[in-house]
Design an enzyme around this catalytic site. Structure first.
Site, PDB file in Angstrom:
ATOM      1  N   HIS A 134       0.952  -1.249   0.133  1.00 20.15           N
ATOM      2  CA  HIS A 134      -0.137  -0.095   0.001  1.00 20.15           C
ATOM      3  C   HIS A 134       0.776   1.237   0.034  1.00 20.15           C
ATOM      4  O   HIS A 134       1.886   1.307   0.512  1.00 20.15           O
ATOM      5  CB  HIS A 134      -0.962  -0.078   1.379  1.00 20.15           C
ATOM      6  CG  HIS A 134      -2.233  -0.824   1.217  1.00 20.15           C
ATOM      7  ND1 HIS A 134      -2.511  -1.678   2.258  1.00 20.15           N
ATOM      8  CD2 HIS A 134      -3.231  -1.070   0.261  1.00 20.15           C
ATOM      9  CE1 HIS A 134      -3.587  -2.208   1.825  1.00 20.15           C
ATOM     10  NE2 HIS A 134      -3.826  -2.200   0.792  1.00 20.15           N
ATOM     11  N   CYS A 163      -3.928   1.375   9.228  1.00 23.56           N
ATOM     12  CA  CYS A 163      -5.146   0.603   8.806  1.00 23.56           C
ATOM     13  C   CYS A 163      -5.898   0.141   9.926  1.00 23.56           C
ATOM     14  O   CYS A 163      -7.240  -0.275   9.462  1.00 23.56           O
ATOM     15  CB  CYS A 163      -4.563  -0.368   8.101  1.00 23.56           C
ATOM     16  SG  CYS A 163      -3.465  -1.621   8.970  1.00 23.56           S
TER      17      CYS A 163
END
Length: 267
Positions: free
Chosen positions: A170, A257
């Protein structure tokens, strides 16, 4: 007239309890399964740190059918102006979005759906003061990123597409915002020139996962396994809160996250 909060000023967050199935979470680099007790302890410490930083935390129940559902930032984005429901790029995670949608519809007046057929993970999205940066990756494709830009525009925000380094899961695996003018970044991401206009603080060699730090109000949360990064940030004057990420790190996760964060306006 009250001033607009900085993009790292939060007073509300949503997290989700880890399911026992979290030990089977997705990972690009298999370093063995995490332990459920280890993940649970790290998650509890994370919630406590959020609350200590002045954030009201809503804790959602575990979802056993979704091992990665502890990572609530991937299926949605939240802002003071509203929420956007995303479409995660991993097939096993797509149905996490309808699971979190009812909570977001209760808490936000405006909740938008990603309008395109593409994919977008919240882990690829970094909110900076002037724009929302969307990193293309294995989990976020161009169609998804373009759809997200149109949704952001509806909330009055500007989105821009950037590139994630090859082999990085990511965009935010390799960077985080330290303050309104400063990015914490790995050297490989900084080389791309994506942070032009920002002061760049580079992660020491060998501590790359520490780039996924999290600025919340007056503190910067950093993985406790990265002492050189912690020392560097401390010397630069940041108030560092070290949090264990040893177990969640085994399933490609970091600090950003595990929560959806925003500044809720007073009624």
């Amino acid at each position: 007239m009250t001033s607009k909060p900085a993009v790292y000023e939060f007073n509300a967050a949503i997290v989700r309890e880890p399911a026992r199935s979290v030990v089977n979470g997705l990972r690009a680099d298999d370093r063995g399964n995490p332990t459920f007790d280890g993940v649970k302890a790290e998650h509890a410490a994370y919630i406590a740190a959020m609350r200590a930083a002045g954030v009201e935390v809503t804790v959602l129940p575990a979802l056993e059918n979704f091992p990665d559902s502890i990572f609530v930032e991937d299926p949605a984005l939240v802002f003071p102006e509203g929420a956007i429901l995303l479409r995660p790029g991993a097939e096993t995670r797509v149905n996490e979005t309808p699971e979190i949608a009812p909570t977001l519809r209760r808490m936000f007046e405006t909740v938008l759906d990603l309008p395109s057929s593409g994919f977008a993970d919240g882990g690829d999205v970094l909110t900076a003061p002037k724009s929302v940066m969307i990193g293309l990756s294995a989990r976020t494709d161009r169609a998804g990123a373009e759809g997200l830009i149109s949704s952001l525009a509806r909330l009055g925000r500007k989105g821009e597409i950037v590139r994630t380094p090859e082999g990085v899961l990511h965009f935010k695996s390799d960077c985080s915002l330290l303050d309104g003018e400063t990015m914490l970044s790995t050297k490989r991401l900084a080389r791309s020139g994506v942070f032009k206009g920002f002061r760049e603080v580079l992660i020491p060699e060998g501590e790359e996962p520490a780039a996924n730090a999290l600025r919340v109000n007056d503190v910067v949360m950093v993985g406790a396994d990265y002492p050189r990064t912690i020392e560097m940030l401390d010397k630069l004057g940041y108030k560092v809160v070290a949090l264990k990420t040893t177990e969640i790190g085994k399933i490609d996760a970091g600090l950003s996250c595990m929560s959806l964060r925003w500044h809720r306006q007073a009624d």
